[in-house]
Enzyme design. Structure first.
Site, PDB file in Angstrom:
ATOM      1  CE1 TYR A 187     -25.028  -0.506 -26.879  1.00 39.45           C
ATOM      2  CE2 TYR A 187     -22.920  -0.887 -25.803  1.00 39.45           C
ATOM      3  CZ  TYR A 187     -24.006  -1.364 -26.512  1.00 39.45           C
ATOM      4  OH  TYR A 187     -24.074  -2.694 -26.835  1.00 39.45           O
TER       5      TYR A 187
ATOM      6  CE  LYS B 181     -22.286  -0.684 -43.418  1.00 38.92           C
ATOM      7  NZ  LYS B 181     -21.734  -1.579 -44.446  1.00 38.92           N
TER       8      LYS B 181
ATOM      9  CG  ASP C  58     -20.232  -4.400 -43.520  1.00 36.12           C
ATOM     10  OD1 ASP C  58     -19.186  -3.722 -43.548  1.00 36.12           O
ATOM     11  OD2 ASP C  58     -21.205  -4.170 -44.260  1.00 36.12           O
TER      12      ASP C  58
ATOM     13  CG  ASP D 272     -20.714  -4.993 -26.770  1.00 37.93           C
ATOM     14  OD1 ASP D 272     -19.964  -5.819 -26.227  1.00 37.93           O
ATOM     15  OD2 ASP D 272     -21.879  -4.799 -26.407  1.00 37.93           O
TER      16      ASP D 272
ATOM     17  CG  ASP E  16     -19.757 -10.788 -27.651  1.00 36.29           C
ATOM     18  OD1 ASP E  16     -18.905 -10.316 -26.878  1.00 36.29           O
ATOM     19  OD2 ASP E  16     -20.904 -11.107 -27.286  1.00 36.29           O
TER      20      ASP E  16
END
Ligand code: ATP
Length: 322
Positions: free
Chosen positions: A114, A158, A189, A213, A217
């Site tokens: 972002y 990652k 992951d 983010d 969720d």
């Protein structure tokens, strides 16, 4: 104490009034003022957020925000990104609590994918994923500070594939070692699956912008959906509190949105301004209301947003009188 209120768009306009009532109930001395930004403003004026809005937000001791819909405009700049950058709200805290787990996701909030550095060429579109030493160090220190009063820290990354995450991971591990906080690194992951299977293994998690983010969720699944999760955006000078969910245009205007995420965001605001007892009362009132069977449709109930709000305030007043 001055609190800026941004209802924003969609269900923001329905859930924020409930959260504001909650704040008024426990801190009647708060001076509220409205700031209008977002899609609605863009439709009317062609601008979603002006410099004067940013200055108004900066003048508040804390900000309560609903949600902002992204207008279908290719030149549009995300209002939330602008606010987070201009107020330098670098730490995004997303607590996820259940019966046997209490997870705090600390998401870097100003860089990563972002970064806002992006462009479109004839045959490709590019977004630069920027991870800086400074940005990583300050979020790592922030997370260590929170983890110190808890048990341990996990660095979601990652680094096996993305070079910029090697920098992020290593700085987090270094800061945790310096702070004496037990810390492990885990690929994002595997973390996303593990957090669902073994939530009680996790405590404080620090990660980069988009991973945080998505992870929060995902974690919403553990508690019954997006309508329940609050967040805090903290910087050195400013603080903004908002539900994790967005403006949910699919259910907007029907008085059925769950206001709990917004109310819990108000609870985080109370904690931030040094009112932990009031914040605890807000959480207890939420639990008591749910225990009385008053729930919005996303939780399988039939209460409207405003009916839930009324019942919650009733509970809160009882708790405050005790
Ligand atoms: P935006 O583009 O503003 O992020 P969105 O609809 O893409 O909006 P969310 O607002 O985060 O994303 O919501 C995803 C879905 O979750 C919604 O479509 C809605 O059905 C559900 N949802 C989100 N928040 C709530 C809430 N407070 N109460 C009930 N359902 C919700």
């Amino acid at each position: 104490m001055k609190v800026a209120v941004v209802e924003g768009d969609g269900i923001g306009r329905e859930v924020i009034p409930v959260a504001r009532d909650v704040l008024e109930c426990v801190r009647p001395d708060i001076e509220f003022f409205e700031v209008t930004v977002g899609y609605g403003k863009w439709e009317q004026t062609g601008t979603a957020c002006e410099e004067s809005d940013i200055n108004d937000l900066k003048s508040a001791d804390a900000i309560l925000l609903g949600a902002i819909t992204t207008p279908p405009d290719p030149d549009y700049r995300s209002v939330m990104l602008q606010i987070r950058k201009k107020l330098d709200l670098y730490a995004n805290l997303r607590p996820v609590k259940g019966e046997d787990f209490d997870i705090l996701i600390v998401r870097e909030n100003t860089e990563g994918l972002y970064s806002g550095i992006e462009w479109t060429e004839a045959d490709r579109a590019c977004t630069l994923r920027v991870i800086t030493r400074r940005g990583s160090r300050r979020i790592a220190r922030f997370a260590c500070e929170r983890a110190r009063t808890r048990s341990h820290l996990t660095v979601g990354n990652k680094a096996n594939v993305i070079k910029s995450d090697v920098l992020f991971r290593d700085i987090c591990l270094e800061e945790a070692a310096r702070a004496g906080v037990p810390c492990t690194a885990q690929y994002i992951d595997s973390l996303a699956l593990d957090i669902l299977q073994f939530p009680s293994r996790y405590d404080c998690i620090v990660t980069t912008n988009i991973f945080g983010d998505i992870l929060s969720d995902v974690a919403a699944f553990l508690v019954g959906g997006l309508g329940l999760l609050p967040s805090a955006n903290i910087g050195r000078r400013h603080a903004l509190f908002e539900p994790v969910h967005g403006s949910a245009p699919d259910i907007a205007g029907r008085n059925i949105a769950n206001p709990i995420a917004a109310v819990r965001s108000a609870g985080l605001l109370l904690d931030h301004i040094g009112e932990p007892e009031a914040a605890a009362h807000v959480e207890e009132a939420v639990r008591n209301t749910l225990a009385a069977g008053i729930k919005t449709p996303d939780l399988g109930g039939s209460a409207t947003t405003s009916a839930f709000g009324k019942a919650l305030l009733r509970e809160l007043r009882i708790l405050r009188r005790r």
